[in-house]
Design a protein around this motif. Sequence first.
Motif, PDB file in Angstrom:
ATOM      1  N   LEU A  75       0.629  -1.296   0.557  1.00  0.00           N
ATOM      2  CA  LEU A  75      -0.082  -0.135   0.265  1.00  0.00           C
ATOM      3  C   LEU A  75       0.621   1.475   0.257  1.00  0.00           C
ATOM      4  O   LEU A  75       0.634   2.037  -0.803  1.00  0.00           O
ATOM      5  N   TRP A  76       2.134   0.852   0.368  1.00  0.00           N
ATOM      6  CA  TRP A  76       3.243   2.488   0.447  1.00  0.00           C
ATOM      7  C   TRP A  76       3.677   2.698  -0.485  1.00  0.00           C
ATOM      8  O   TRP A  76       3.316   4.015  -1.102  1.00  0.00           O
ATOM      9  N   TYR A  77       3.714   1.278  -1.351  1.00  0.00           N
ATOM     10  CA  TYR A  77       4.888   2.207  -2.434  1.00  0.00           C
ATOM     11  C   TYR A  77       3.391   2.415  -3.611  1.00  0.00           C
ATOM     12  O   TYR A  77       4.272   3.285  -4.018  1.00  0.00           O
ATOM     13  N   VAL A  78       2.710   1.917  -3.160  1.00  0.00           N
ATOM     14  CA  VAL A  78       1.734   2.360  -4.826  1.00  0.00           C
ATOM     15  C   VAL A  78       0.988   3.668  -4.614  1.00  0.00           C
ATOM     16  O   VAL A  78       0.879   4.012  -5.461  1.00  0.00           O
ATOM     17  N   GLY A  79       1.202   3.951  -3.110  1.00  0.00           N
ATOM     18  CA  GLY A  79       0.689   5.275  -2.371  1.00  0.00           C
ATOM     19  C   GLY A  79       1.232   6.121  -3.256  1.00  0.00           C
ATOM     20  O   GLY A  79       0.775   7.768  -3.286  1.00  0.00           O
ATOM     21  N   LEU A  80       2.604   5.803  -2.931  1.00  0.00           N
ATOM     22  CA  LEU A  80       3.157   6.865  -2.971  1.00  0.00           C
ATOM     23  C   LEU A  80       3.340   7.840  -4.364  1.00  0.00           C
ATOM     24  O   LEU A  80       2.878   8.957  -4.715  1.00  0.00           O
ATOM     25  N   TYR A  81       2.864   6.643  -5.169  1.00  0.00           N
ATOM     26  CA  TYR A  81       2.982   7.330  -6.777  1.00  0.00           C
ATOM     27  C   TYR A  81       1.533   7.454  -7.188  1.00  0.00           C
ATOM     28  O   TYR A  81       1.333   8.095  -7.469  1.00  0.00           O
ATOM     29  N   LEU A  82       0.650   6.744  -7.097  1.00  0.00           N
ATOM     30  CA  LEU A  82      -0.421   6.754  -7.692  1.00  0.00           C
ATOM     31  C   LEU A  82      -1.492   7.752  -6.705  1.00  0.00           C
ATOM     32  O   LEU A  82      -2.586   8.712  -7.549  1.00  0.00           O
ATOM     33  N   GLU A  83      -1.092   7.786  -5.581  1.00  0.00           N
ATOM     34  CA  GLU A  83      -1.861   9.577  -4.505  1.00  0.00           C
ATOM     35  C   GLU A  83      -1.912  10.528  -5.161  1.00  0.00           C
ATOM     36  O   GLU A  83      -2.801  11.548  -5.686  1.00  0.00           O
ATOM     37  N   LYS A  84      -0.673  11.015  -5.511  1.00  0.00           N
ATOM     38  CA  LYS A  84       0.170  11.984  -6.709  1.00  0.00           C
ATOM     39  C   LYS A  84      -0.516  12.190  -7.981  1.00  0.00           C
ATOM     40  O   LYS A  84      -1.205  13.249  -7.955  1.00  0.00           O
ATOM     41  N   LYS A  85      -0.471  10.850  -8.467  1.00  0.00           N
ATOM     42  CA  LYS A  85      -1.446  10.887  -9.727  1.00  0.00           C
ATOM     43  C   LYS A  85      -2.835  11.323  -9.817  1.00  0.00           C
ATOM     44  O   LYS A  85      -3.352  12.313 -10.458  1.00  0.00           O
ATOM     45  N   ILE A  86      -3.506  10.822  -8.691  1.00  0.00           N
ATOM     46  CA  ILE A  86      -4.633  11.065  -9.380  1.00  0.00           C
ATOM     47  C   ILE A  86      -5.873  11.443  -7.721  1.00  0.00           C
ATOM     48  O   ILE A  86      -6.732  11.630  -7.839  1.00  0.00           O
ATOM     49  N   GLY A  87      -4.925  12.149  -7.441  1.00  0.00           N
ATOM     50  CA  GLY A  87      -5.612  12.642  -5.750  1.00  0.00           C
ATOM     51  C   GLY A  87      -5.920  11.164  -4.646  1.00  0.00           C
ATOM     52  O   GLY A  87      -6.490  10.750  -5.561  1.00  0.00           O
ATOM     53  N   THR A  88      -5.719  12.444  -3.306  1.00  0.00           N
ATOM     54  CA  THR A  88      -6.729  11.468  -2.953  1.00  0.00           C
ATOM     55  C   THR A  88      -7.579  11.140  -2.313  1.00  0.00           C
ATOM     56  O   THR A  88      -8.010   9.814  -2.409  1.00  0.00           O
ATOM     57  N   ILE A  89      -8.858  11.906  -3.109  1.00  0.00           N
ATOM     58  CA  ILE A  89      -9.778  11.379  -3.405  1.00  0.00           C
ATOM     59  C   ILE A  89     -10.711   9.863  -4.329  1.00  0.00           C
ATOM     60  O   ILE A  89     -10.887   9.191  -3.095  1.00  0.00           O
ATOM     61  N   TRP A  90      -9.852  10.222  -5.078  1.00  0.00           N
ATOM     62  CA  TRP A  90      -9.796   9.443  -6.288  1.00  0.00           C
ATOM     63  C   TRP A  90      -9.144   8.254  -5.573  1.00  0.00           C
ATOM     64  O   TRP A  90      -9.669   7.031  -5.584  1.00  0.00           O
ATOM     65  N   PHE A  91      -8.099   8.134  -4.684  1.00  0.00           N
ATOM     66  CA  PHE A  91      -7.216   6.991  -4.451  1.00  0.00           C
ATOM     67  C   PHE A  91      -8.265   5.879  -3.693  1.00  0.00           C
ATOM     68  O   PHE A  91      -8.223   5.295  -3.566  1.00  0.00           O
ATOM     69  N   VAL A  92      -8.877   7.108  -2.249  1.00  0.00           N
ATOM     70  CA  VAL A  92      -9.735   6.090  -1.658  1.00  0.00           C
ATOM     71  C   VAL A  92     -10.664   5.502  -1.921  1.00  0.00           C
ATOM     72  O   VAL A  92     -11.309   4.414  -1.923  1.00  0.00           O
ATOM     73  N   LEU A  93     -11.116   6.152  -3.241  1.00  0.00           N
ATOM     74  CA  LEU A  93     -12.303   5.463  -4.067  1.00  0.00           C
ATOM     75  C   LEU A  93     -11.954   4.257  -4.840  1.00  0.00           C
ATOM     76  O   LEU A  93     -12.761   3.350  -4.987  1.00  0.00           O
ATOM     77  N   VAL A  94     -11.215   4.782  -5.785  1.00  0.00           N
ATOM     78  CA  VAL A  94     -10.415   3.111  -5.961  1.00  0.00           C
ATOM     79  C   VAL A  94      -9.904   2.162  -5.040  1.00  0.00           C
ATOM     80  O   VAL A  94     -10.291   0.852  -5.047  1.00  0.00           O
ATOM     81  N   TYR A  95      -9.266   2.492  -3.974  1.00  0.00           N
ATOM     82  CA  TYR A  95      -8.728   1.126  -3.259  1.00  0.00           C
ATOM     83  C   TYR A  95     -10.116   0.419  -2.458  1.00  0.00           C
ATOM     84  O   TYR A  95     -10.356  -0.269  -2.454  1.00  0.00           O
ATOM     85  N   HIS A  96     -11.507   1.296  -2.133  1.00  0.00           N
ATOM     86  CA  HIS A  96     -12.239   1.165  -1.701  1.00  0.00           C
ATOM     87  C   HIS A  96     -13.524   0.546  -2.605  1.00  0.00           C
ATOM     88  O   HIS A  96     -13.835  -0.406  -1.800  1.00  0.00           O
ATOM     89  N   ILE A  97     -13.034   0.578  -3.538  1.00  0.00           N
ATOM     90  CA  ILE A  97     -14.171   0.023  -4.978  1.00  0.00           C
ATOM     91  C   ILE A  97     -14.057  -1.107  -5.309  1.00  0.00           C
ATOM     92  O   ILE A  97     -14.217  -2.601  -5.074  1.00  0.00           O
ATOM     93  N   GLY A  98     -12.222  -1.446  -5.166  1.00  0.00           N
ATOM     94  CA  GLY A  98     -11.808  -3.011  -5.434  1.00  0.00           C
ATOM     95  C   GLY A  98     -12.036  -3.337  -4.047  1.00  0.00           C
ATOM     96  O   GLY A  98     -12.587  -4.701  -4.787  1.00  0.00           O
ATOM     97  N   LEU A  99     -11.993  -2.734  -3.024  1.00  0.00           N
ATOM     98  CA  LEU A  99     -12.484  -3.479  -1.557  1.00  0.00           C
ATOM     99  C   LEU A  99     -14.152  -4.833  -1.718  1.00  0.00           C
ATOM    100  O   LEU A  99     -14.221  -5.379  -1.682  1.00  0.00           O
ATOM    101  N   ILE A 100     -14.793  -3.840  -2.248  1.00  0.00           N
ATOM    102  CA  ILE A 100     -15.851  -4.194  -1.905  1.00  0.00           C
ATOM    103  C   ILE A 100     -16.467  -5.259  -3.379  1.00  0.00           C
ATOM    104  O   ILE A 100     -17.124  -5.692  -3.135  1.00  0.00           O
ATOM    105  N   PHE A 101     -16.309  -4.949  -4.308  1.00  0.00           N
ATOM    106  CA  PHE A 101     -16.124  -5.713  -5.426  1.00  0.00           C
ATOM    107  C   PHE A 101     -15.487  -7.199  -5.499  1.00  0.00           C
ATOM    108  O   PHE A 101     -16.373  -7.935  -5.442  1.00  0.00           O
TER     109      PHE A 101
END
Length: 218
Positions: A90-116
């Motif tokens: 989580l730490w390493y993928v977040g270092l890059y991805l959260e900057k690129k898509i923003g915190t809101i999108w990153f949170v959405l991707v994380y939890h939508i992946g969990l739910i489905f």
Amino acid sequence: MQGNDIMKNNIKYNRFSKIAIVIMVIVFITNFFVSDCNLLWMFLSGGGKVVDYTSVSYATVFRDFQLFRLITYGYTQTAVWHLLANLLGLWYVGLYLEKKIGTIWFVLVYHIGLIFAGIILIVLYPSGHHYGASPAIFACIGVLANWLVKNRELWDEYKLQKGFYYLMGYFVLSNMLGVPTLIFHFMGFVVGFLLGFMVKKKHAKLSVCRCIDKTSNG
């Protein structure tokens, strides 16, 4: 040197990962102290009382309608190796991805992946109780894979990121833990790949040179 500069620039954007990691560590420590089973065995192999309240299963979701478990299971890691592997992922993928898509999108991707991924797994394996952050991490990796398919030049940028080789090993080795785990990860990956079409493309089109120039200019 370039990879270290990029990592220092990215780390301040890793807001959600920091919060999620703290929650996972708290859940892990709590589970360790409230469980009355063999603590050494639990520490190495998992289990414990907290799992009874946070894991996801067919019965808890579709019979008891405890829909919150589709979120809480992703913050539950009960074996030390499981915790460390997912925290680093989580730490390493977040270092890059959260900057690129923003915190809101990153949170959405994380939890939508969990739910489905969670829903599909409990339908396929209704008798099991499942937990772990890996489907959410694979959803994040799925977004990166989507971008790479659309822009092969991003591979050079990915390789500069801190933790790139860890994530490659995580992607391969974690899928060798059995068929249910493979399905779990695959569904998270597919969800993330599809979400990659919805993320603003400008975040995926930065070249290596632009990324390096931005960090060097402060």
